[in-house]
Structures are given as C-alpha cells and as structure tokens.
Scaffold this motif. Structure first.
Motif, PDB file in Angstrom:
ATOM      1  N   SER A 107       0.830  -1.197   0.000  1.00 22.10           N
ATOM      2  CA  SER A 107       0.000   0.000   0.000  1.00 22.10           C
ATOM      3  C   SER A 107       0.868   1.252   0.000  1.00 22.10           C
ATOM      4  O   SER A 107       2.024   1.232   0.424  1.00 22.10           O
ATOM      5  CB  SER A 107      -0.908  -0.012   1.238  1.00 22.10           C
ATOM      6  N   VAL A 108       0.298   2.347  -0.490  1.00 25.10           N
ATOM      7  CA  VAL A 108       0.944   3.655  -0.420  1.00 25.10           C
ATOM      8  C   VAL A 108       1.060   4.044   1.052  1.00 25.10           C
ATOM      9  O   VAL A 108       0.113   3.817   1.824  1.00 25.10           O
ATOM     10  CB  VAL A 108       0.107   4.687  -1.199  1.00 25.10           C
ATOM     11  N   PRO A 109       2.167   4.610   1.516  1.00 27.68           N
ATOM     12  CA  PRO A 109       3.382   5.042   0.802  1.00 27.68           C
ATOM     13  C   PRO A 109       4.501   3.998   0.799  1.00 27.68           C
ATOM     14  O   PRO A 109       5.646   4.339   0.582  1.00 27.68           O
ATOM     15  CB  PRO A 109       3.805   6.271   1.621  1.00 27.68           C
ATOM     16  N   LEU A 152      -6.505   8.472   5.675  1.00 28.85           N
ATOM     17  CA  LEU A 152      -5.467   9.162   4.905  1.00 28.85           C
ATOM     18  C   LEU A 152      -4.814   8.209   3.904  1.00 28.85           C
ATOM     19  O   LEU A 152      -4.566   8.573   2.745  1.00 28.85           O
ATOM     20  CB  LEU A 152      -4.423   9.735   5.862  1.00 28.85           C
ATOM     21  N   MET A 153      -4.550   6.971   4.331  1.00 28.74           N
ATOM     22  CA  MET A 153      -3.940   5.978   3.441  1.00 28.74           C
ATOM     23  C   MET A 153      -4.877   5.598   2.300  1.00 28.74           C
ATOM     24  O   MET A 153      -4.437   5.347   1.176  1.00 28.74           O
ATOM     25  CB  MET A 153      -3.557   4.725   4.232  1.00 28.74           C
ATOM     26  N   PHE A 156      -4.610   8.353  -0.288  1.00 30.03           N
ATOM     27  CA  PHE A 156      -3.336   8.236  -1.008  1.00 30.03           C
ATOM     28  C   PHE A 156      -3.348   7.063  -1.990  1.00 30.03           C
ATOM     29  O   PHE A 156      -2.820   7.160  -3.098  1.00 30.03           O
ATOM     30  CB  PHE A 156      -2.177   8.076  -0.019  1.00 30.03           C
ATOM     31  N   ASN A 157      -3.946   5.944  -1.590  1.00 30.19           N
ATOM     32  CA  ASN A 157      -3.998   4.770  -2.463  1.00 30.19           C
ATOM     33  C   ASN A 157      -4.788   5.029  -3.732  1.00 30.19           C
ATOM     34  O   ASN A 157      -4.345   4.665  -4.827  1.00 30.19           O
ATOM     35  CB  ASN A 157      -4.603   3.577  -1.711  1.00 30.19           C
ATOM     36  N   ILE A 159      -5.439   7.891  -5.110  1.00 30.27           N
ATOM     37  CA  ILE A 159      -4.817   8.940  -5.929  1.00 30.27           C
ATOM     38  C   ILE A 159      -3.580   8.402  -6.644  1.00 30.27           C
ATOM     39  O   ILE A 159      -3.451   8.527  -7.875  1.00 30.27           O
ATOM     40  CB  ILE A 159      -4.459  10.166  -5.055  1.00 30.27           C
ATOM     41  N   ILE A 160      -2.655   7.798  -5.899  1.00 33.92           N
ATOM     42  CA  ILE A 160      -1.407   7.281  -6.487  1.00 33.92           C
ATOM     43  C   ILE A 160      -1.701   6.152  -7.469  1.00 33.92           C
ATOM     44  O   ILE A 160      -1.101   6.067  -8.547  1.00 33.92           O
ATOM     45  CB  ILE A 160      -0.444   6.801  -5.377  1.00 33.92           C
ATOM     46  N   ASN A 181      -5.045   1.021  -6.408  1.00 37.33           N
ATOM     47  CA  ASN A 181      -6.280   1.799  -6.341  1.00 37.33           C
ATOM     48  C   ASN A 181      -7.397   0.988  -5.690  1.00 37.33           C
ATOM     49  O   ASN A 181      -8.124   1.497  -4.824  1.00 37.33           O
ATOM     50  CB  ASN A 181      -6.682   2.238  -7.746  1.00 37.33           C
TER      51      ASN A 181
END
Length: 337
Positions: A107-109, A152-153, A156-157, A159-160, A181
């Motif tokens: 997962s991001v980041p 928040l994660m 980010f997931n 979006i990235i 995603n």
C-alpha cells in the motif's frame, strides 16, 4: 539457484493456503506473525522459475521487503506487551502496526517495491501477489486499526494508484497500480464491514483472474502487443467488457461492491471521500478504455502472419465471465430503478 518442480510447487501452494488460515485464525499476535512468516517462506519458491531471468532478483527483493515489515511487526508487538499499561501510546502502536501491515500489502506510501517486483513475476504469481497475499494483512489490519491514519492511506492509495497508471506501457505495472487503487477501496470496505470486504474482494479476485489468465495465455506483457498481434474481435470485446467491469463502470458486475460502498459513505456524510473515490475511478476507467481503444483501432499489417490461437477451454472461461458481466446489466435495471 535451486528450482522446484511442479509437485513441489503444489506442496508450497498448500502451505501458502495453510499459512493464511494460521494468521487469520490465531488468537495471539505472535501466532499471526508466525503465519505471516510461513506465508513468506512458502511464496518464495513459487516465484523462482528457471525460464524467468528476473525471478531471482524479484524473489530476493520480495524476501527483503517482507522480512523488514515482519521484523517491524514483531518489534511493535513486543514493545506493546512491555508497555501494556501505558494507554497514551496506544495510538502510536496502532499506527506502527498498521504501517507494517500496509507495507506487506504494497500500500501507499510503502508501495515502491510492488511494481518493481511484479516485472519479474509471471502472470500467475502476479495474480497471487495481487489477491491471496493481501488476505492475511487485511484481516490483521481489521483487528487493530487507526481510523484517521487509514482514511489518509485510503485517499493516497486511490490517488497514487490512478495517476501512476497513466504513463505505464507495461501491462503488469498497469495491473499493479490498478490493484493499489482497489486496495484503497478494500481497506475502506473492511473498515465498514467484513462481509462487504469479502464481497468486494471476491468480485475483484474473479475479474483480475480473468485478465491474468488472458494475458498469460496470450503471453502479453506490454500494451503494444495488444494491437500488434492478430486477435479476433470476439476476444477484444470480451477484454473490453472485463476491463470496464474491473474499473467499476455501471452497470457491469464490478460496480456492485463499489455502489454499496458509495451508498454507505453517502449515508454517513463522507462527501469528500465519495467524491475522491468516484473521480479517481474515472481515471482508472480512462486508461482501461485507452488500452482497449488501442486494441480495437490500431492495426499493424506487418504482423498479420502472427495469428493468436486460443484454446477452447480458455475461450469458455472468457465468454462465461463476459456473460456474467453483461447479465449484471439486466439485474442492475431492477436494482437502480
């Protein structure tokens, strides 16, 4: 490097399955950690292949990343047991445990290893990495999660995962960023309900398996192979339907779990979260449609001699999956109206 034959690999498949059951059924954090370690040691031999030059590099990188996350997980568990009476550190412990589990999922980041390792794996191993290997960390994440951190994660997931897939020419990296995603959606669903997560994960696994089997049978790894090779129109239509369903376009099958999730968010006034999920799903659909547009519209005369032959069994699976996605249109008319 020693490579395992098919009978040995079936044994490691069984251990992989068993290790996941150990992790999700354990009543202690230490038992969960043991299950994760067995899962790691059983997946490494499955990655190794004598016909893939990048398999050794991919297996080594995967071992290092998973070992680091497992060490962090064990260290945090022991630290939490030592400071059990200190309730002020519970928030920090939850973030650290969540971070180590997110690293295991890619997962991001902590996602940078995921696309790199996927390039050295076959489509079958990529399918396992994108589906089965997420079950244990996801279930453990639901036991002890920090809501604000995971919200928040999730953002980010999505979006990235959507933006990073725009400039990819590798099909494996494209599917990996699509998986990142969808990982944001899956984390959100398991925070809502485990039953909803099982439904979403089952639909995602079914759709991603069809595409991985498709690319595996055609031996495709890059986007340009979709329009260079001579593929029949029926296969192209089936590919388009499965891509749109995976992207969550209504009223295909893949939209149902996303629709339930969006409905829950709207009822609980998560307007911004809903907006971000929908908008970045449109970006995912954009590069899916761009990929299938290339497959339909571009034609290379020089490569006409390369005829792709599909086995009857595989065509039956592909047609069956497309039939399910199309039949969901009829069902959706009764659900939406």
């Amino acid at each position: 490097m020693y490579y395992f034959n098919n009978s040995n690999k079936m044994f490691f498949f069984f251990i992989l399955f068993l290790s996941t059951l150990i992790s999700i059924s354990s009543n202690s954090w230490f038992g969960c950690w043991i299950g994760l370690e067995i899962n790691l040691l059983s997946f490494i031999p499955l990655i190794s292949s004598p016909t893939n030059l990048l398999s050794s590099e991919a297996s080594l990188k995967y071992f290092l990343i998973q070992s680091i996350s497992s060490i962090n997980f064990l260290f945090i568990i022991l630290l939490k047991l030592m400071m059990l009476k200190n309730f002020y550190l519970n928030n920090i412990f939850s973030i650290m445990i969540n971070s180590s589990l997110l690293m295991k999922m890619g997962s991001v980041p902590f996602h940078f290893w995921f696309p790199i390792i996927s390039e050295g794996l076959t489509w079958i191993n990529n399918f396992i990495l994108m589906t089965w290997q997420k079950i244990s960390p996801m279930i453990l994440l639901s036991y002890y999660f920090n809501k604000n951190f995971l919200y928040l994660m999730i953002i980010f997931n999505i979006i990235i995962g959507a933006i990073s897939g725009l400039n990819q020419t590798s099909l494996r990296k494209l599917m990996v960023f699509s998986s990142i995603n969808n990982l944001g959606w899956m984390i959100l669903t398991i925070m809502i309900s485990e039953n909803l997560w099982i439904f979403y994960f089952s639909m995602y696994s079914f759709l991603i398996s069809i595409l991985c089997i498709f690319f595996f049978n055609l031996n495709m790894f890059f986007i340009n192979q979709l329009f260079i090779n001579n593929i029949s129109s029926l296969i192209k239509i089936n590919l388009l339907i499965n891509f749109l369903s995976l992207g969550g376009l209504p009223p295909f099958l893949g939209f149902f779990p996303k629709w339930i999730t969006i409905n829950f968010l709207m009822l609980n006034n998560f307007i911004l979260m809903t907006f971000l999920l929908v908008m970045f799903s449109l970006i995912i659909l954009f590069f899916y449609i761009r990929l299938t547009y290339s497959c339909f519209m571009f034609n290379y005369i020089k490569m006409k001699w390369l005829k792709i032959n599909i086995k009857n069994k595989f065509m039956w699976i592909l047609n069956f999956s497309s039939l399910i996605s199309i039949s969901s249109m009829i069902i959706s008319t009764f659900l939406f109206f």
